[in-house]
Every structure is written in structure tokens, then in C-alpha cells.
Design an enzyme around this catalytic site. Structure first.
Site, PDB file in Angstrom:
ATOM      1  N   HIS A   1       2.498   1.232   5.668  1.00 31.97           N
ATOM      2  CA  HIS A   1       3.932   1.291   5.982  1.00 31.97           C
ATOM      3  C   HIS A   1       4.822   0.909   4.792  1.00 31.97           C
ATOM      4  O   HIS A   1       5.676   0.037   4.856  1.00 31.97           O
ATOM      5  CB  HIS A   1       4.308   0.573   7.276  1.00 31.97           C
ATOM      6  CG  HIS A   1       4.015  -0.911   7.397  1.00 31.97           C
ATOM      7  ND1 HIS A   1       4.280  -1.816   6.411  1.00 31.97           N
ATOM      8  CD2 HIS A   1       3.528  -1.621   8.435  1.00 31.97           C
ATOM      9  CE1 HIS A   1       3.957  -3.025   6.843  1.00 31.97           C
ATOM     10  NE2 HIS A   1       3.493  -2.930   8.054  1.00 31.97           N
TER      11      HIS A   1
ATOM     12  N   TYR B   1       0.435  -9.789  -0.944  1.00 31.60           N
ATOM     13  CA  TYR B   1       0.526  -9.757   0.515  1.00 31.60           C
ATOM     14  C   TYR B   1       1.611 -10.714   1.009  1.00 31.60           C
ATOM     15  O   TYR B   1       2.439 -10.354   1.856  1.00 31.60           O
ATOM     16  CB  TYR B   1      -0.835 -10.134   1.117  1.00 31.60           C
ATOM     17  CG  TYR B   1      -0.913  -9.879   2.594  1.00 31.60           C
ATOM     18  CD1 TYR B   1      -1.305  -8.639   3.094  1.00 31.60           C
ATOM     19  CD2 TYR B   1      -0.568 -10.862   3.503  1.00 31.60           C
ATOM     20  CE1 TYR B   1      -1.352  -8.389   4.445  1.00 31.60           C
ATOM     21  CE2 TYR B   1      -0.622 -10.631   4.861  1.00 31.60           C
ATOM     22  CZ  TYR B   1      -1.011  -9.392   5.324  1.00 31.60           C
ATOM     23  OH  TYR B   1      -1.055  -9.148   6.678  1.00 31.60           O
TER      24      TYR B   1
HETATM   25 FE1  FEO Z   1       1.309  -7.581  11.085  1.00 32.88          FE
HETATM   26 FE2  FEO Z   1      -1.787  -6.750   9.833  1.00 32.88          FE
HETATM   27  O1  FEO Z   1      -0.333  -6.653  11.010  1.00 32.88           O
END
Ligand code: FEO
Length: 402
Positions: free
Chosen positions: A28, A195
Site C-alpha cells: 500500500h 518500518y
Molecule cells: Fe497493520 Fe501488517 O498490518
């Protein structure tokens, strides 16, 4: 043809039964250059529990790894720690196959799963502090709202001291290794930082509160098992320390220059500014948007004290690639930075003003701007050098305040 894949034992009672997505490169909008994993775990006590599932296309991989341990219909309970579809995407199909006695999620998770699946499935809400008795083992729950969604929660296995932390402490990293200590340390740090910056930065204050809460809980941890990437089993102080530092966003003597260019005028400005910053001892990252992804830019901003954004004016507007990055960064709301805007224009010159509006929207203190018509002259380039020197001085003063 049925897949034949193996579960991997994590601790005395826990098995990894997730999926490895070697090929994903866009999650995404996040550039997952090293792929990802969707982790799911079997906890085997007198009752057997499946914690989280995987993205819908990876359902067969999950089932195959489960079958290497036991037939799926011998699973008693399913816990959904997080409703985002990378961890719940095939939950409806897995429930049909497993037919568990009970399914659990946080109270918000119950409502979120209902909105995803529009089903008749009963999901039992569990709140912070509630426990699930597996006979010889005990699981406890902790709601972690906004880490990463309102529904998110942690599950903790008391006997093996395993924290199932869904998105927190994870990273997008596809590996054959299941433990962090088996992976190259520089890769682990880079992917964990990326991340945090791209998934959790907006919720940094909640991360600080969470870490404090976990520390005060007195719980002991031997494993942190996130839903992405390898599992932490040694030196658990490291991810806690990293998250504490990243959540604080303490500015450093580091400037990130983000720009795009049409006819190299804005690029010429960017490079001249960068030289001045470097001469003043600032750690500089020059990130031309023809080749730099927003994911990596945000990672660099996590530890920066200054952001300098260059945009040409195109059709009375900010350049589209610059607007893309500004929109993305605005959503993640990095804090504690000063900034500058610069750019070349032909006859209208709106872009610099629009960049300032973006920077101001995420509370960057804009301390300098510079517009140049068409190509920069020698005098214009001297102004770029002045801007770089000014930014360096302002950054040093800014960092000294923290
Ligand atoms: Fe917020 Fe890895 O999903």
C-alpha cells in the site's frame, strides 16, 4: 497440487505457520524492496490456538504449514490480534476449514472484522488484562490502539514468555531465517527503522506510552514475535531501545534535501545548497525524486533535524512528484524539524509557496526560502550557498535546544 511446507518451532509450545512473500515490492505505497512475511503462530497446549492468519492469496501456505503439525480442524481457538487484511485476509475461509470453538479479537477488532467480512461469525471481545486458559498454558491480552489500527492488540504466552506483537517490532523482510539473530544486523536495523518510520511514526507518542506500559507491567520476555519479518529471541533490549529513540524523534545534525527538476535549474540549486551544508559539517542526504522512493525519504527524515524541499513550478503548481512526497510525509507527521523551500520557475512561481504550506502543515519551522527565475545565475547560486549556510547555523542551534 497441494503445497508441502513446514512449520518452524519458535519455543516449547509455539510454532511459526506464516507465509513468505518474496515478491511483494509495493505494500500500500510502501516500497518493500526485500519482500515481507505474514506471520501466524500455533500455540499448542491442552487447547491449540492459531494467532492471526495471512493475506488471502497465501491461505494454502498457511494451511500447509499447519498440516505439518496437526490437521487444521484440531485447532480449538483463533485469535485475531489485528484486522488489517495482511493478517486477517483469509480469516473467513480459515474459520470455515478449522471450525474453531471460539474466535477472539479486541472489542474494536470484533467490530472491524464485522465491517470487513459482513458475516454471522461470533467473535468474542477480549480486553486488556483478560486471560485465556488453554489448560496447561495461559494467554493474556493487551489492547494497543493505533499500533497499528484501532483494533490492534498484543497477546502474551506466559509460560514461554512470548509476546505476539502483530505489527509492532516487525519489518518487511522476506527471509529463510525465522530469527532476527540469524539475519545481517545492518539489514535488520535498516528494515526495522524503515518500518517504524512508514507504519508507526504517526503514532509515536502511543509507542512511547506502550513501551512504558510494558516496562511497568513487570512481564518477562524471551521472544517478541511480530506479524512481519523474523522473530526477536535474544537481546530484546535492542528493539525496545530503538523504538524508544525513534519515538522521541530527537533531531540530529542531519539534513534531507528532497527535490525534483524539469531542466536542472532546481537540481542545480539543490546541489549547491548541499555543498554549503556539507562544508558546515552537516550530514546531508540528497534525495532526487527521479530515483528516491517516499518510503526511503521518510526513513531518512526519522533521524533528521532539517528538511529542504525543492520544486519547480509546473502549470502554476508544485511539481507532481514533490506533491506526492509532501502528502505522504504530511500524513506521517514527523516532528522536531526545521525546513526550507526552494525552486526554479518561469513566470508564475507558486511552487515554493505551496511547499511552505505543506511543511507548515506538519509543523516544520520554515526558516528560509529561495525562488529563482529560469536558470540560476552566479548571483543566484551564491544565494543558494547562503541558504545552505543559514540552514546549517539554524540546524545547529535547533539541535542544541534538545
Ligand atoms: Fe497493520 Fe501488517 O498490518
Amino acid at each position: 497440487m497441494e503445497k508441502i511446507l513446514k512449520a518452524i518451532q519458535i519455543s516449547e509450545h509455539v510454532y511459526w505457520v506464516g507465509a513468505i512473500d518474496w515478491g511483494i515490492r509495493d505494500f500500500h505505497g510502501y516500497a518493500t524492496s526485500r519482500g515481507s512475511t505474514y506471520n501466524a503462530f500455533l500455540v499448542r497446549g491442552e487447547k491449540t490456538v492459531l494467532i492471526d492468519v495471512v493475506k488471502r492469496p497465501f491461505k494454502e501456505e498457511l494451511l500447509s504449514r499447519i498440516r505439518s503439525i496437526l490437521p487444521p480442524d484440531q485447532i480449538d481457538y483463533i485469535i485475531s490480534n489485528h484486522s488489517e487484511p495482511d493478517h486477517s485476509g483469509c480469516l473467513d475461509e480459515i474459520i470455515d476449514i478449522v471450525k474453531p470453538e471460539k474466535v477472539f479479537a479486541s472489542p474494536v477488532g470484533v467490530r472491524t472484522l464485522q465491517k470487513h467480512f459482513h458475516w454471522a461469525q461470533e467473535v468474542i471481545p477480549v480486553k486488556t488484562g483478560e486471560k485465556l486458559d488453554l489448560g496447561n498454558l495461559t494467554l493474556s491480552f493487551m489492547e494497543t490502539r493505533m499500533l497499528h489500527w484501532p483494533d490492534s492488540m498484543f497477546t502474551y504466552l506466559e509460560e514461554d514468555k512470548v509476546l505476539f506483537s502483530q505489527d509492532a517490532f516487525g519489518m518487511h523482510l522476506a527471509t529463510g531465517e525465522r530469527f532476527i539473530d540469524e539475519c545481517p544486523p545492518e539489514v535488520v536495523h535498516e528494515e526495522a527503522e524503515k518500518y517504524f518510520a512508514n507504519i508507526l511514526l504517526l503514532y509515536a507518542p502511543r509507542v512511547s506510552d506502550l513501551i512504558l506500559g510494558v516496562a511497568e507491567s513487570g512481564l518477562e520476555f524471551e521472544f517478541i514475535a511480530p506479524d512481519h519479518g523474523p522473530i526477536w529471541r535474544k537481546d530484546l533490549d535492542t528493539p525496545i531501545r530503538w523504538y524508544t529513540e525513534w519515538a522521541a524523534q530527537k533531531p540530529q545534525l542531519k539534513a534531507v534535501i528532497v527535490y525534483d527538476t524539469m531542466w536542472q535549474a532546481t537540481e542545480n540549486m539543490a546541489l549547491t545548497i548541499s555543498e554549503a551544508l556539507i562544508e558546515e559539517g552537516i550530514n546531508v542526504r540528497v534525495m532526487p525524486l527521479k530515483g528516491s522512493h517516499r518510503t526511503d525519504i521518510v526513513r531518512e527524515l526519522l533521524t533528521a533535524g532539517a528538511i529542504l524541499v525543492g520544486s519547480p513550478t509546473l502549470n502554476n503548481n508544485i511539481f507532481p512528484s514533490v506533491a506526492d512526497v509532501m502528502t505522504y510525509v504530511k500524513g506521517l507527521k514527523p516532528v522536531n524539524m526545521i525546513g526550507a523551500a526552494f525552486g526554479s520557475y518561469g513566470w508564475s512561481g507558486e511552487a515554493v509557496k505551496q511547499v511552505v504550506e505543506y511543511l507548515t502543515a506538519f509543523e516544520v519551522k520554515v526558516v528560509d526560502t529561495l525562488k529563482v527565475q529560469y536558470q540560476p545565475s552566479t548571483v543566484d547560486l551564491e544565494k543558494c550557498t547562503e541558504l545552505g549556510r543559514n540552514m546549517a547555523a539554524q540546524l545547529k542551534a535547533h539541535v542544541a535546544e534538545f
